[in-house]
Design an enzyme around this catalytic site. Sequence first.
Site, PDB file in Angstrom:
ATOM      1  N   TRP A   1       8.107   4.313   2.064  1.00 35.81           N
ATOM      2  CA  TRP A   1       7.508   5.642   1.835  1.00 35.81           C
ATOM      3  C   TRP A   1       6.707   6.078   3.052  1.00 35.81           C
ATOM      4  O   TRP A   1       6.860   7.203   3.542  1.00 35.81           O
ATOM      5  CB  TRP A   1       6.604   5.614   0.599  1.00 35.81           C
TER       6      TRP A   1
ATOM      7  N   ASP B   1       8.926   8.697  -3.963  1.00 38.24           N
ATOM      8  CA  ASP B   1       7.695   9.488  -4.076  1.00 38.24           C
ATOM      9  C   ASP B   1       7.559  10.043  -5.494  1.00 38.24           C
ATOM     10  O   ASP B   1       8.455  10.713  -6.007  1.00 38.24           O
ATOM     11  CB  ASP B   1       7.734  10.637  -3.069  1.00 38.24           C
TER      12      ASP B   1
ATOM     13  N   TYR C   1       7.543   9.240   5.553  1.00 37.81           N
ATOM     14  CA  TYR C   1       6.558  10.316   5.667  1.00 37.81           C
ATOM     15  C   TYR C   1       6.173  10.529   7.133  1.00 37.81           C
ATOM     16  O   TYR C   1       6.071  11.672   7.599  1.00 37.81           O
ATOM     17  CB  TYR C   1       5.329   9.976   4.833  1.00 37.81           C
TER      18      TYR C   1
END
Length: 293
Positions: free
Chosen positions: A226, A246, A230
């Site tokens: 994640w 997410d 990002y």
Amino acid sequence: MPASIALPCRPPYDWPAMRDFLAGRAIPGIEAVGPDRYARTIAVAGRTGSIAITPGGDGLVAIVTGVAEAELPGIAARLRRLFDCDADPATIGAHLATDPRLAPLVAARPGLRVPGAWDGFELGVRAILGQQVSVAAATRLAGRLVAELGTPLPALAEPGLTHVFPTAERVAAADVAQILTMPRARGAAIRALAAASLAEPDPFALDQDLATAVARLTAIRGIGPWTAQYIAMRALRAPDAFPPGDVGLLRALDGGAGRPSPAELLLRAEGWRPYRAYAALHLWAVDAARPAD
């Protein structure tokens, strides 16, 4: 003297969405956001200053103070990435609108952009601070880190701008977990990111494909998929970056029959390539608009 930089953008440009996204994540002391203004501190070529961005002309306008004139082209390039000025909203929107779930979202926000980052290391620290905590909590932690390790600035015209973000050197040498009263593993991850950013090759280099970038970032202890996706989405300007686990994305696709699994979301997102990052922004906007439970 302050310098003005024009930042043309292909229309439409959804300034309110960009402003709100940045406002919700503005680091105290570093960034200040108003209805028609985003301001932040910068450090370029050994000098410190500030930038202030407003919508105007055929896109955005930046006022830059405190840096040498020779640095303005580089600053302009960084600002174009930060505000996603080079996106082609018509092409992206037409592609995403082929998905029936995304079509009304694109129609409602045709100028939605993917917010970038002024600095890759700063964004990476912010992403780690956001692991398993709310956006507001991560922002408070970032503000505490800035107050403790950032470089204080002389008084600037912009209210609320007091520091430059800490350098990787300072962060690598600090006991981040103790400073922020946070789990030692997370503090160690921030220090590991600082060490990696000082090494060669730079993990935030723009000239790398998404798979390579994610692999390099996840090789840093404490950075999972994640966080890597990002960082790739915002700091590396990877338009196809996408974090399928997410929770906000999964909530946004819950039409009443339950959320999809990350695997199901990843399969559906195949049709959104190569603009999955923009699909994520549309879905995050849906999730942000939901009433709190």
